[in-house]
Design a protein around this motif. Structure first.
Motif, mmCIF file in Angstrom:
data_model
loop_
_atom_site.group_PDB
_atom_site.id
_atom_site.type_symbol
_atom_site.label_atom_id
_atom_site.label_comp_id
_atom_site.label_asym_id
_atom_site.label_seq_id
_atom_site.Cartn_x
_atom_site.Cartn_y
_atom_site.Cartn_z
ATOM 1 N N HIS A 3 0.879 -1.173 0.000
ATOM 2 C CA HIS A 3 0.000 0.000 0.000
ATOM 3 C C HIS A 3 0.916 1.223 0.000
ATOM 4 O O HIS A 3 1.390 1.631 1.067
ATOM 5 N N GLN A 35 0.533 3.946 2.567
ATOM 6 C CA GLN A 35 0.858 3.690 3.975
ATOM 7 C C GLN A 35 2.357 3.844 4.253
ATOM 8 O O GLN A 35 2.832 3.496 5.334
ATOM 9 N N LEU A 54 -5.594 -5.833 13.238
ATOM 10 C CA LEU A 54 -6.046 -5.344 11.936
ATOM 11 C C LEU A 54 -7.140 -4.271 11.960
ATOM 12 O O LEU A 54 -6.943 -3.172 11.434
ATOM 13 N N TRP A 104 -6.181 -1.208 13.872
ATOM 14 C CA TRP A 104 -5.032 -0.615 13.158
ATOM 15 C C TRP A 104 -5.522 0.159 11.930
ATOM 16 O O TRP A 104 -5.075 1.278 11.668
ATOM 17 N N LEU A 105 -6.474 -0.415 11.194
ATOM 18 C CA LEU A 105 -7.032 0.293 10.029
ATOM 19 C C LEU A 105 -7.709 1.592 10.469
ATOM 20 O O LEU A 105 -7.474 2.663 9.904
ATOM 21 N N THR A 161 -4.527 3.754 9.668
ATOM 22 C CA THR A 161 -4.499 3.660 8.210
ATOM 23 C C THR A 161 -5.472 4.627 7.556
ATOM 24 O O THR A 161 -5.094 5.386 6.644
ATOM 25 N N ARG A 211 -11.109 -3.083 -1.579
ATOM 26 C CA ARG A 211 -10.137 -3.258 -0.472
ATOM 27 C C ARG A 211 -10.278 -4.622 0.177
ATOM 28 O O ARG A 211 -9.341 -5.387 0.231
ATOM 29 N N PHE A 212 -11.456 -4.909 0.715
ATOM 30 C CA PHE A 212 -11.838 -6.252 1.195
ATOM 31 C C PHE A 212 -13.340 -6.240 1.467
ATOM 32 O O PHE A 212 -13.953 -5.172 1.532
ATOM 33 N N HIS A 260 -7.959 -8.432 -0.282
ATOM 34 C CA HIS A 260 -7.465 -9.140 0.902
ATOM 35 C C HIS A 260 -8.385 -10.324 1.205
ATOM 36 O O HIS A 260 -9.582 -10.251 0.956
ATOM 37 N N GLU A 275 -7.300 -12.722 6.637
ATOM 38 C CA GLU A 275 -6.050 -12.278 7.274
ATOM 39 C C GLU A 275 -6.099 -12.532 8.780
ATOM 40 O O GLU A 275 -5.139 -13.016 9.359
ATOM 41 N N HIS A 309 -2.680 -12.212 1.830
ATOM 42 C CA HIS A 309 -2.657 -12.852 3.141
ATOM 43 C C HIS A 309 -3.102 -14.314 3.074
ATOM 44 O O HIS A 309 -2.293 -15.195 3.232
ATOM 45 N N SER A 320 4.043 -8.437 7.716
ATOM 46 C CA SER A 320 2.751 -7.912 8.131
ATOM 47 C C SER A 320 2.041 -8.910 9.049
ATOM 48 O O SER A 320 1.441 -8.537 10.056
ATOM 49 N N ILE A 358 1.125 -7.387 12.591
ATOM 50 C CA ILE A 358 -0.272 -7.136 13.000
ATOM 51 C C ILE A 358 -0.825 -8.336 13.774
ATOM 52 O O ILE A 358 -1.956 -8.302 14.254
ATOM 53 N N ASP A 363 3.608 -5.831 1.990
ATOM 54 C CA ASP A 363 2.386 -5.259 2.578
ATOM 55 C C ASP A 363 2.681 -3.981 3.368
ATOM 56 O O ASP A 363 2.028 -3.695 4.371
HETATM 57 N N1 GUN Z 1 -7.227 -5.464 5.016
HETATM 58 C C1 GUN Z 1 -7.918 -4.445 4.489
HETATM 59 N N2 GUN Z 1 -7.148 -3.360 4.299
HETATM 60 C C2 GUN Z 1 -5.928 -3.697 4.715
HETATM 61 C C3 GUN Z 1 -4.688 -2.998 4.779
HETATM 62 O O1 GUN Z 1 -4.561 -1.844 4.403
HETATM 63 N N3 GUN Z 1 -3.634 -3.690 5.280
HETATM 64 C C4 GUN Z 1 -3.738 -4.979 5.690
HETATM 65 N N4 GUN Z 1 -2.660 -5.603 6.175
HETATM 66 N N5 GUN Z 1 -4.884 -5.658 5.667
HETATM 67 C C5 GUN Z 1 -5.963 -5.035 5.176
#
Ligand code: GUN
Ligand code: ZN
Length: 428
Positions: free
Chosen positions: A77, A80, A91, A94-95, A99, A202-203, A230, A233, A269, A294, A298, A320
């Motif tokens: 990313h 980031q 995760l 953290w987002l 993020t 993104r996910f 993603h 994860e 992941h 990562s 994380i 990552d």
């Molecule tokens: N899952 C969704 N967005 C992200 C991201 O920015 N980083 C990571 N490691 N997992 C994610």
């Protein structure tokens, strides 16, 4: 342009060392050479032979340094970059905490340009010649990244990150704008120079079914584009997905239902997979991307390299950044080694180097073009100094084989080990 003859220790792969015996898969030479002509690899072999056959080439003698394919980072990313190594959270927190606020700053196109330049320069200084990046929801972040890569003649894969729920205001698009903006950016950049577009939900937690459906339709219109996202994860992320998609068979099914499972799909992941998901990834010839620094940083879990490779699933390796804690693919290989050890497998240095080059290139459907020192590949090359620090040098001095000499640099090396980088045959 004059031919260039790079001389040194050479390492190239002719097959996947996970499936073919090492002696057949990896070709090393203590005094090898690579002939670069018009930005491509024109010949490889023993230095003495290539020098005799190409008397007019400009010779660059790298001594004991290792000449090999530039590293290919299959998932990162770039937005980031400035928040790498943010402390203490897993995760979802953290987002939300680190993020998303950082990604909001990309509403400013000047900031997009600044961080795109910074991330590509950091990658190059670490020997990485191809980045595969998520951008932000802002189209300007995509323009910035592809423009910065074009300026450097770097092959990159990237796309606008799409999110229409569970993200802050200011960091959401809609199903329609995600489709329209992605399509416009795809038409603008895909196949232009060395650029490849990746459609980028993104996910599942940050896309509504409508948005996933729109992006699946877009991929159907442009099947030669990549798609990156993603997958599985962290365990509480998977629980969240289960709640958001009660009818889905599993996490992967939330993509497949909307046309987002395919052989040009990159699933980052892919740690906590169920049997059915592994079967579908294998059947569809989709690629997974291992992000080891990562996954430890994380606290996500231990990727099953041996299990997924034994199923023939194409697997790339990635930093990552900034969930990953390093810009270095050397450090990333070291982390992959450590995770595999925790699962009871010792990855051979050849397997690690293959993952960081050919493996990632294969995930990106760019085998033979990047991540390779074979004839016909673009001359994206890294030259490694195997004695880049006193600690590494004293260990390398004891080594009796090529692999024993290389492994300390994989485990302990960083940007100091990068003696030179070439993009399409030009020194960076
Ligand atoms: N899952 C969704 N967005 C992200 C991201 O920015 N980083 C990571 N490691 N997992 C994610
Ligand atoms: Zn990621």
């Amino acid at each position: 342009m004059k031919d260039i003859l790079l001389i040194g220790q050479t390492l190239r792969f002719t097959a996947d060392p996970f499936t073919v015996p090492l002696e057949d898969a990896a070709k090393t030479s203590a005094r090898g050479a690579v002939l670069v002509r018009d930005g491509k690899i024109a010949q490889t072999g023993e230095a003495a032979d290539l020098q005799r056959e190409n008397p007019l080439a400009e010779v660059i003698d790298n001594g004991d340094h290792v000449i090999t394919a530039g590293f290919v980072d299959a998932h990162m990313h770039f937005p980031q970059t400035a928040m790498i190594a943010s402390w203490g959270l897993r995760l979802i927190d953290w987002l939300n905490t680190y993020t998303f606020p950082e990604e909001m700053r990309f509403a400013d196109p000047t900031y997009c340009d600044k961080i795109a330049d910074r991330s590509l320069d950091l990658a190059l200084s670490h020997g990485t010649t191809t980045l595969t990046s998520f951008c932000t929801i802002h189209p300007a972040s995509v323009d910035a990244f592809f423009s910065a890569a074009a300026k450097r003649n770097m092959a990159v894969v990237a796309g606008k990150t799409c999110m229409d729920r569970n993200a802050p205001d200011g960091l959401q698009d809609t199903a329609l704008t995600a489709y329209d903006d992605s399509k416009a950016l795809l038409n603008k950049w895909h196949g232009k120079g060395r650029a490849t577009y990746a459609i980028t939900p993104r996910f599942s937690p940050t896309s509504t079914p409508d948005q996933l459906d729109a992006l699946g339709a877009l991929w159907g219109e442009f099947p030669d584009a990549m798609m990156q996202t993603h997958l599985s994860e962290q365990l509480d992320e998977i629980e969240w997905v289960r709640g958001l998609f009660p009818d889905a068979k599993d996490y992967l099914d939330t993509y497949e239902t909307f046309g987002l499972l395919g052989e040009r799909g990159l699933y980052g992941h892919a740690i906590h997979l169920e049997g059915r998901e592994i079967d579908r990834l294998a059947e569809m010839n989709a690629a997974v991307v291992h992000c080891p620094t990562s996954n430890t940083f994380i606290g996500s879990g231990l990727f099953d390299m041996a299990g997924l490779k034994s199923r023939g699933i194409r697997t790339g390796l990635a930093t990552d950044t900034g969930g990953g804690s390093s810009f270095s693919m050397l450090r990333t290989m070291a982390a992959a080694y450590e995770i595999a050890q925790l699962r009871g497998t010792a990855l051979h240095p050849a397997q690690l180097m293959w993952l960081a080059s050919e493996g990632s290139a294969s995930a990106l459907h760019m085998s033979g073009e990047i991540g390779s020192l074979n004839v016909g590949a673009v001359a994206d090359i890294v030259v490694l100094d195997l004695s880049s620090t006193p600690a590494i040098a004293q260990r390398t001095a004891e080594a009796e084989t090529f692999w024993e000499a290389l492994f300390p640099t994989i485990m302990m090396g960083d940007d100091r080990a990068i003696a030179q980088v070439y993009l399409a045959g030009k020194p960076v």
